[in-house]
Design an enzyme around this catalytic site. Structure first.
Site, mmCIF file in Angstrom:
data_model
loop_
_atom_site.group_PDB
_atom_site.id
_atom_site.type_symbol
_atom_site.label_atom_id
_atom_site.label_comp_id
_atom_site.label_asym_id
_atom_site.label_seq_id
_atom_site.Cartn_x
_atom_site.Cartn_y
_atom_site.Cartn_z
ATOM 1 N N HIS A 1 -1.248 -7.332 42.070
ATOM 2 C CA HIS A 1 -0.655 -8.314 43.022
ATOM 3 C C HIS A 1 -0.865 -9.748 42.409
ATOM 4 C CE1 HIS A 1 -0.974 -5.741 46.778
ATOM 5 N NE2 HIS A 1 -2.018 -5.319 46.032
ATOM 6 N N GLN B 1 -7.285 -0.316 48.679
ATOM 7 C CA GLN B 1 -5.989 0.217 47.869
ATOM 8 C C GLN B 1 -5.211 1.114 48.940
ATOM 9 O OE1 GLN B 1 -6.682 2.280 44.396
ATOM 10 N NE2 GLN B 1 -4.582 2.002 43.753
ATOM 11 N N HIS C 1 -1.684 -1.242 40.394
ATOM 12 C CA HIS C 1 -0.711 -2.289 40.486
ATOM 13 C C HIS C 1 -1.810 -3.678 40.754
ATOM 14 C CE1 HIS C 1 -1.488 -0.694 44.673
ATOM 15 N NE2 HIS C 1 -1.457 -1.871 45.068
ATOM 16 N N ASN D 1 -6.763 -4.204 43.858
ATOM 17 C CA ASN D 1 -7.429 -3.018 44.835
ATOM 18 C C ASN D 1 -7.561 -1.830 44.057
ATOM 19 O OD1 ASN D 1 -7.644 -5.397 46.400
ATOM 20 N ND2 ASN D 1 -5.698 -4.429 47.459
ATOM 21 N N ASP E 1 6.822 -7.734 46.487
ATOM 22 C CA ASP E 1 6.505 -6.606 47.531
ATOM 23 C C ASP E 1 7.182 -6.846 48.671
ATOM 24 O OD1 ASP E 1 3.124 -5.995 48.101
ATOM 25 O OD2 ASP E 1 4.505 -6.129 49.498
#
Ligand code: 5GP
Ligand code: ZN
Length: 136
Positions: free
Chosen positions: A103, A95, A101, A88, A32
Site C-alpha cells: 500500500h 491481509q 501488495h 499486510n 485502491d
C-alpha cells in the site's frame, strides 16, 4: 490459492480493468478501490506470491525501489505532505487479498493521525527476551 482464482493476478495481468498509474514487466500499480486517502495506491507484482514469506528477494527489492520512485511522483503530483507504506501479511495482520501488495497511502496536513497505531509498553526484560528469541 491458484493463480486463476486470484483477483490481483487478474488485475495485474490486465484481465480485469483497473485505474493503473504505473506498469512495467514486473509490476502494475493501481488505485485502491476503497481509498483510505486520496491517491491510495497498491503496488502489485505480476507474478503471484501470497505474501512476503513467499515473495522472491528480487521482487521484494524491486518493489521498494518502485515505491521510492512513486513516492516522489505522488509528492510532486498530489502535493501530499507525507506517505505511509503499509504491507499486510496473513489474516492476523489484516491481509484480505492473498496476493502480495504494498500500500502507498499519501497523507495530507490536517487529515489526522488516526491511521497510525498507538505505542504500547514493554519492560527492558521483555525487550531483551524478544531480542534473544530472534537472534539466538
Ligand atoms: P489488504 O487488507 O489485503 O492489505 O488490502 C487489500 C486492499 O485491496 C484494500 O485496501 C481494498 O480496498 C483493495 N481492494 C480489494 N479488492 C480490490 C479490487 O478489486 N480492486 C482494487 N483496485 N482494490 C481492491
Ligand atoms: Zn495472485
Amino acid at each position: 490459492m491458484k493463480r486463476e482464482d486470484c483477483i490481483f493476478c487478474k488485475i495485474a495481468q490486465g484481465e480485469i480493468p483497473s485505474k493503473t498509474i504505473y506498469e512495467d514487466d514486473t509490476f502494475r500499480v493501481i488505485l485502491d478501490l476503497g481509498p483510505v486517502t486520496r491517491g491510495h495506491a497498491l503496488i502489485l507484482p505480476k507474478e503471484h506470491a501470497e505474501n512476503i514469506f513467499e515473495l522472491s528477494e528480487d521482487i521484494a527489492g524491486k518493489a521498494m525501489v518502485l515505491a521510492k520512485h512513486l513516492a516522489v511522483v505522488m509528492r510532486d503530483r498530489l502535493h501530499c505532505s507525507g506517505l505511509n507504506l503499509v504491507q499486510n501479511n496473513g489474516v492476523s495482520a489484516g491481509q484480505t487479498v492473498p496476493h502480495f501488495h504494498l500500500h502507498m497511502i499519501p497523507r495530507y496536513e490536517g487529515n489526522g493521525k488516526d491511521l497510525n497505531w498507538k505505542a504500547g509498553e514493554a519492560t527492558q526484560e521483555e525487550l531483551e527476551a524478544v531480542r534473544r528469541q530472534i537472534t539466538q
